[in-house]
Scaffold this motif. Structure first.
Motif, PDB file in Angstrom:
ATOM      1  N   GLU A  98      39.238  53.786  32.468  1.00  0.00           N
ATOM      2  CA  GLU A  98      39.613  53.799  33.884  1.00  0.00           C
ATOM      3  C   GLU A  98      38.618  52.990  34.712  1.00  0.00           C
ATOM      4  O   GLU A  98      39.008  52.270  35.622  1.00  0.00           O
ATOM      5  N   PHE A  99      37.339  53.094  34.385  1.00  0.00           N
ATOM      6  CA  PHE A  99      36.315  52.316  35.079  1.00  0.00           C
ATOM      7  C   PHE A  99      36.602  50.824  34.913  1.00  0.00           C
ATOM      8  O   PHE A  99      36.536  50.048  35.886  1.00  0.00           O
ATOM      9  N   ILE A 100      36.942  50.400  33.719  1.00  0.00           N
ATOM     10  CA  ILE A 100      37.239  48.993  33.458  1.00  0.00           C
ATOM     11  C   ILE A 100      38.456  48.551  34.259  1.00  0.00           C
ATOM     12  O   ILE A 100      38.453  47.487  34.875  1.00  0.00           O
ATOM     13  N   ARG A 101      39.495  49.385  34.287  1.00  0.00           N
ATOM     14  CA  ARG A 101      40.696  49.062  35.067  1.00  0.00           C
ATOM     15  C   ARG A 101      40.351  48.893  36.541  1.00  0.00           C
ATOM     16  O   ARG A 101      40.803  47.957  37.205  1.00  0.00           O
ATOM     17  N   GLU A 102      39.553  49.818  37.076  1.00  0.00           N
ATOM     18  CA  GLU A 102      39.152  49.746  38.485  1.00  0.00           C
ATOM     19  C   GLU A 102      38.317  48.499  38.751  1.00  0.00           C
ATOM     20  O   GLU A 102      38.476  47.849  39.782  1.00  0.00           O
ATOM     21  N   TYR A 103      37.435  48.170  37.830  1.00  0.00           N
ATOM     22  CA  TYR A 103      36.597  46.985  37.987  1.00  0.00           C
ATOM     23  C   TYR A 103      37.449  45.722  38.010  1.00  0.00           C
ATOM     24  O   TYR A 103      37.235  44.821  38.825  1.00  0.00           O
ATOM     25  N   ILE A 104      38.452  45.647  37.145  1.00  0.00           N
ATOM     26  CA  ILE A 104      39.349  44.488  37.122  1.00  0.00           C
ATOM     27  C   ILE A 104      40.081  44.369  38.446  1.00  0.00           C
ATOM     28  O   ILE A 104      40.169  43.276  39.023  1.00  0.00           O
ATOM     29  N   GLU A 105      40.601  45.478  38.959  1.00  0.00           N
ATOM     30  CA  GLU A 105      41.299  45.456  40.248  1.00  0.00           C
ATOM     31  C   GLU A 105      40.352  45.038  41.376  1.00  0.00           C
ATOM     32  O   GLU A 105      40.729  44.269  42.251  1.00  0.00           O
ATOM     33  N   PHE A 106      39.125  45.549  41.354  1.00  0.00           N
ATOM     34  CA  PHE A 106      38.139  45.186  42.363  1.00  0.00           C
ATOM     35  C   PHE A 106      37.833  43.690  42.300  1.00  0.00           C
ATOM     36  O   PHE A 106      37.762  43.005  43.328  1.00  0.00           O
ATOM     37  N   THR A 107      37.704  43.159  41.097  1.00  0.00           N
ATOM     38  CA  THR A 107      37.428  41.735  40.912  1.00  0.00           C
ATOM     39  C   THR A 107      38.570  40.889  41.458  1.00  0.00           C
ATOM     40  O   THR A 107      38.345  39.872  42.120  1.00  0.00           O
ATOM     41  N   ARG A 108      39.804  41.314  41.198  1.00  0.00           N
ATOM     42  CA  ARG A 108      40.964  40.601  41.736  1.00  0.00           C
ATOM     43  C   ARG A 108      40.949  40.622  43.265  1.00  0.00           C
ATOM     44  O   ARG A 108      41.226  39.624  43.922  1.00  0.00           O
ATOM     45  N   TYR A 109      40.627  41.769  43.846  1.00  0.00           N
ATOM     46  CA  TYR A 109      40.556  41.917  45.297  1.00  0.00           C
ATOM     47  C   TYR A 109      39.505  40.962  45.874  1.00  0.00           C
ATOM     48  O   TYR A 109      39.766  40.243  46.848  1.00  0.00           O
ATOM     49  N   ARG A 110      38.321  40.948  45.281  1.00  0.00           N
ATOM     50  CA  ARG A 110      37.251  40.078  45.772  1.00  0.00           C
ATOM     51  C   ARG A 110      37.633  38.616  45.672  1.00  0.00           C
ATOM     52  O   ARG A 110      37.335  37.817  46.550  1.00  0.00           O
ATOM     53  N   LYS A 111      38.317  38.259  44.581  1.00  0.00           N
ATOM     54  CA  LYS A 111      38.751  36.874  44.404  1.00  0.00           C
ATOM     55  C   LYS A 111      39.737  36.484  45.512  1.00  0.00           C
ATOM     56  O   LYS A 111      39.631  35.384  46.071  1.00  0.00           O
ATOM     57  N   LYS A 112      40.666  37.372  45.836  1.00  0.00           N
ATOM     58  CA  LYS A 112      41.624  37.091  46.899  1.00  0.00           C
ATOM     59  C   LYS A 112      40.910  36.938  48.239  1.00  0.00           C
ATOM     60  O   LYS A 112      41.234  36.071  49.035  1.00  0.00           O
TER      61      LYS A 112
END
Length: 117
Positions: A98-112
């Motif tokens: 779950e931590f990895i999933r959240e980190y991926i989503e956070f990374t996508r958000y920051r990229k946007k």
């Protein structure tokens, strides 16, 4: 290989629902569900998204049957893949996944955000 309908049917069973209650909750006619079963038609894109969200599964799995536990991270230098068990003998816990999933989503958000989207 399972069809989309067979994957939907297995999700309905796993949730302990009836097909009728599934149809009612998602606004699907029982006739449409029957057409999916017979292969006369398949759910439209919007309905597939709704079904995937309802059962908390990925669209890749729902449509193609691809393993949900696989993630791909793309960078300019290449593609990195992670599969359960890649870290040796010790699988990741659900909390770690779950931590990895959240980190991926956070990374996508920051990229946007950095691209001004």
């Amino acid at each position: 290989m399972q069809s989309i309908y067979e994957r939907i049917e297995s999700l309905i069973k796993m949730r302990g629902m009836t097909k009728k209650s599934f149809c009612e909750q998602l606004g699907i006619s029982t006739g449409n569900l029957g057409d999916w079963k017979r292969g006369k038609s398949t759910p439209g894109t919007h309905k597939l998204i709704e079904i995937a969200s309802f059962f908390d599964v990925s669209l890749d799995w729902l449509i193609l049957g691809k393993d949900q536990e696989r993630f791909h991270l793309k960078e300019n230098t290449g593609t990195y893949a992670w599969e359960e068990g890649d870290d040796g003998d010790v699988p990741l816990s659900e909390k770690e996944k779950e931590f990895i999933r959240e980190y991926i989503e956070f990374t996508r958000y920051r990229k946007k955000q950095s691209n001004g989207e």
